[in-house]
Design a protein around this motif. Structure first.
Motif, PDB file in Angstrom:
ATOM      1  N   GLY A 299    -110.140  71.680  90.031  1.00  0.00           N
ATOM      2  CA  GLY A 299    -109.694  73.173  90.469  1.00  0.00           C
ATOM      3  C   GLY A 299    -108.936  73.525  88.592  1.00  0.00           C
ATOM      4  N   GLN A 300    -109.954  73.673  87.804  1.00  0.00           N
ATOM      5  CA  GLN A 300    -109.635  74.448  86.837  1.00  0.00           C
ATOM      6  C   GLN A 300    -111.099  73.951  85.538  1.00  0.00           C
ATOM      7  OE1 GLN A 300    -106.619  73.272  84.356  1.00  0.00           O
ATOM      8  NE2 GLN A 300    -107.470  72.864  82.248  1.00  0.00           N
ATOM      9  N   ASP A 301    -112.141  74.823  85.205  1.00  0.00           N
ATOM     10  CA  ASP A 301    -112.939  74.879  84.280  1.00  0.00           C
ATOM     11  C   ASP A 301    -113.452  74.896  83.032  1.00  0.00           C
ATOM     12  OD1 ASP A 301    -114.819  75.598  86.037  1.00  0.00           O
ATOM     13  OD2 ASP A 301    -114.702  77.343  86.377  1.00  0.00           O
ATOM     14  N   MET A 302    -111.775  75.255  82.126  1.00  0.00           N
ATOM     15  CA  MET A 302    -111.465  74.587  80.755  1.00  0.00           C
ATOM     16  C   MET A 302    -110.744  73.258  80.742  1.00  0.00           C
ATOM     17  SD  MET A 302    -109.005  74.295  78.205  1.00  0.00           S
ATOM     18  CE  MET A 302    -107.007  75.438  79.157  1.00  0.00           C
ATOM     19  N   ILE A 303    -111.136  73.024  79.831  1.00  0.00           N
ATOM     20  CA  ILE A 303    -110.865  70.513  79.957  1.00  0.00           C
ATOM     21  C   ILE A 303    -110.067  71.253  78.360  1.00  0.00           C
ATOM     22  CG2 ILE A 303    -111.335  69.017  79.157  1.00  0.00           C
ATOM     23  CD1 ILE A 303    -114.184  69.359  80.916  1.00  0.00           C
ATOM     24  N   PRO A 304    -108.618  71.001  78.167  1.00  0.00           N
ATOM     25  CA  PRO A 304    -108.006  71.060  77.198  1.00  0.00           C
ATOM     26  C   PRO A 304    -108.840  70.191  76.186  1.00  0.00           C
ATOM     27  CG  PRO A 304    -106.663  70.568  78.739  1.00  0.00           C
ATOM     28  CD  PRO A 304    -108.018  70.569  79.436  1.00  0.00           C
ATOM     29  N   PRO A 305    -108.541  70.316  74.942  1.00  0.00           N
ATOM     30  CA  PRO A 305    -108.804  69.402  73.737  1.00  0.00           C
ATOM     31  C   PRO A 305    -108.169  68.429  73.959  1.00  0.00           C
ATOM     32  CG  PRO A 305    -107.956  70.898  72.758  1.00  0.00           C
ATOM     33  CD  PRO A 305    -107.628  71.774  74.477  1.00  0.00           C
ATOM     34  N   THR A 306    -107.353  67.845  74.598  1.00  0.00           N
ATOM     35  CA  THR A 306    -106.403  67.097  74.301  1.00  0.00           C
ATOM     36  C   THR A 306    -106.525  65.723  74.895  1.00  0.00           C
ATOM     37  OG1 THR A 306    -104.831  68.419  75.168  1.00  0.00           O
ATOM     38  CG2 THR A 306    -104.352  68.149  72.518  1.00  0.00           C
ATOM     39  N   ALA A 307    -107.240  66.892  76.261  1.00  0.00           N
ATOM     40  CA  ALA A 307    -107.256  65.593  77.546  1.00  0.00           C
ATOM     41  C   ALA A 307    -108.437  64.506  76.284  1.00  0.00           C
ATOM     42  CB  ALA A 307    -108.203  66.865  78.759  1.00  0.00           C
ATOM     43  N   LYS A 308    -108.367  63.448  76.282  1.00  0.00           N
ATOM     44  CA  LYS A 308    -108.815  62.251  75.875  1.00  0.00           C
ATOM     45  C   LYS A 308    -108.216  61.089  75.447  1.00  0.00           C
ATOM     46  CE  LYS A 308    -108.916  63.632  70.718  1.00  0.00           C
ATOM     47  NZ  LYS A 308    -108.817  64.952  69.542  1.00  0.00           N
ATOM     48  N   VAL A 309    -108.509  60.422  75.949  1.00  0.00           N
ATOM     49  CA  VAL A 309    -108.305  59.089  75.488  1.00  0.00           C
ATOM     50  C   VAL A 309    -108.741  57.867  74.608  1.00  0.00           C
ATOM     51  CG1 VAL A 309    -107.885  56.496  77.400  1.00  0.00           C
ATOM     52  CG2 VAL A 309    -107.741  59.127  77.995  1.00  0.00           C
ATOM     53  N   ARG A 310    -107.954  57.420  73.818  1.00  0.00           N
ATOM     54  CA  ARG A 310    -108.444  56.755  73.106  1.00  0.00           C
ATOM     55  C   ARG A 310    -109.027  55.164  73.786  1.00  0.00           C
ATOM     56  NH1 ARG A 310    -104.672  52.042  69.662  1.00  0.00           N
ATOM     57  NH2 ARG A 310    -106.284  51.296  68.432  1.00  0.00           N
ATOM     58  N   THR A 311    -110.708  54.613  72.629  1.00  0.00           N
ATOM     59  CA  THR A 311    -111.653  53.250  73.482  1.00  0.00           C
ATOM     60  C   THR A 311    -110.994  53.112  72.089  1.00  0.00           C
ATOM     61  OG1 THR A 311    -113.374  54.852  72.097  1.00  0.00           O
ATOM     62  CG2 THR A 311    -113.411  55.158  74.073  1.00  0.00           C
ATOM     63  N   PHE A 312    -111.109  51.977  72.530  1.00  0.00           N
ATOM     64  CA  PHE A 312    -111.678  50.488  71.488  1.00  0.00           C
ATOM     65  C   PHE A 312    -113.639  49.657  71.439  1.00  0.00           C
ATOM     66  CE2 PHE A 312    -107.505  50.763  73.693  1.00  0.00           C
ATOM     67  CZ  PHE A 312    -106.872  50.247  72.687  1.00  0.00           C
ATOM     68  N   PRO A 313    -113.545  49.570  70.289  1.00  0.00           N
ATOM     69  CA  PRO A 313    -115.093  48.646  70.609  1.00  0.00           C
ATOM     70  C   PRO A 313    -115.194  47.374  71.425  1.00  0.00           C
ATOM     71  CG  PRO A 313    -113.905  49.537  68.273  1.00  0.00           C
ATOM     72  CD  PRO A 313    -112.748  49.568  69.115  1.00  0.00           C
TER      73      PRO A 313
END
Length: 347
Positions: A86-100
């Motif tokens: 529903g939207q083209d712009m992806i917020p810069p805060t839309a991220k998830v922590r990853t683990f090695p």
């Protein structure tokens, strides 16, 4: 204060568990979700959508991306949002922590601390894994309702086997044999030999032995949560070099990898290597059932201990000589926790 070491590799799942779906697992109190991404292989993400915090594991895996089950937001294996319906712009805060993550010994290992310190060379060593002449049982998993410290104490206590495991690995002949303790690099070992004793029915099934045998029990602990029990049965008087014992005796290495779920629960992964009955699938199935039964017997004990510790606020009321190895193991663990905490505080 937490009892966890974060800068360490922890078993999170068997590789075979992570298929086309996801595996949700809480580790050191953190909710994780594991899945196979399109380009990163098996990955571990914080199991939490950054939008409304719904667990990502309640969604689906679509084309190697994880899709949140609330609004369909999609994340790749690097934790980056790649689509917002529903939207083209992806917020810069839309991220998830990853683990090695590292795959080894058929397990998925996750590093829970400083990513820059995640060195695969720090993974546990599994003796005889993949070596000729050794059969492997793996895929073992149980959930134990106890702090992993209680399980460490149990695993470093050979004296309990006679009484807890009467129908499985208990050996009354070893009851009065003293347990010796030695320090190792990054751990310790509690061990004893029961010498010149009659071969057990199990010995006779596996070994060609007519006289007495020497039995060795070596209980290894490596910080922060790896246990290995090396069980040896050899004809009495046999030289005790590894190569000789492997060739002339019956030997097994039983590994347990303890991954704290939280302060009251532990993921208990196990694998087992043996140098006997290598091609006997029926024997292997019976052995697997016996090992599962043995570890469940321990699970009942440590849960009851945890329940009483929670009720009373005590660890124990008295000490015995057999506590030496467990006390040393927990002291080493506490030192590791303190040192890690001091290093973080100094940053």
């Amino acid at each position: 204060m937490t009892t966890f070491v974060r800068n360490s590799w922890y078993a999170a799942a068997w590789v075979d568990e992570v298929g086309d779906a996801m595996v949700a697992r809480r580790i050191l109190g953190e909710p994780l979700v594991l899945f196979r991404s399109a380009d990163e292989g098996i990955v571990a993400l914080l199991d939490q959508c950054p939008h409304r915090l719904l667990p990502l594991s309640m969604g689906v895996v679509a084309e190697g991306r994880i899709q949140c089950g609330y609004h369909g937001i999609e994340f790749n294996g690097a934790g980056r949002c790649v689509r917002v319906p529903g939207q083209d712009m992806i917020p810069p805060t839309a991220k998830v922590r990853t683990f090695p993550v590292v795959e080894r010994f058929g397990l998925v290992w996750v590093w829970m601390g400083d990513e820059e310190a995640a060195d695969p060379a720090l993974l546990p060593v599994v003796e005889r894994y993949g070596a000729p002449g050794w059969a492997l049982l793996d895929g073992g998993y149980q959930h134990h309702a106890s702090n992993y410290r209680n399980i460490i104490e149990n695993l470093m206590d050979p004296a309990h086997t006679t009484f807890v495991h009467k129908g499985t690995i208990g050996n009354p002949a070893a009851t009065d044999e003293p347990v010796k303790v030695g320090k190792l690099d990054g751990g310790l070992v509690a061990y004893r030999w029961v010498e010149n004793s009659p071969p057990s029915p199990f010995d006779r099934l596996v070994m060609e032995v007519t006289g007495s045998v020497d039995r060795g029990q070596f209980f290894y602990y490596y910080l922060p949560g790896t246990s290995c029990v090396d069980i040896i049965s050899i004809p009495a008087g046999t030289e005790r070099e590894d190569e000789v014992m492997d060739a002339k005796g019956m030997r097994a290495f039983s590994y347990k990898f303890l991954t704290p779920e939280d302060e009251r629960n532990t993921h208990f992964f196990w694998l087992h290597l043996r140098n006997y009955r290598l091609e006997d699938e029926e024997w292997a199935a019976g052995l697997r059932a016996n090992l599962d039964k043995t570890f469940l017997e321990d699970a009942v004990i440590v849960k009851a201990i945890q329940d009483e510790q929670d009720r009373t606020g005590l660890h124990q009321r008295t000490a015995l000589a057999i506590d030496r190895a467990p006390v040393m193991a927990l002291a080493m663990l506490d030192k590791m926790v303190r040192e890690e905490g001091a290093a973080v505080a100094a940053e």
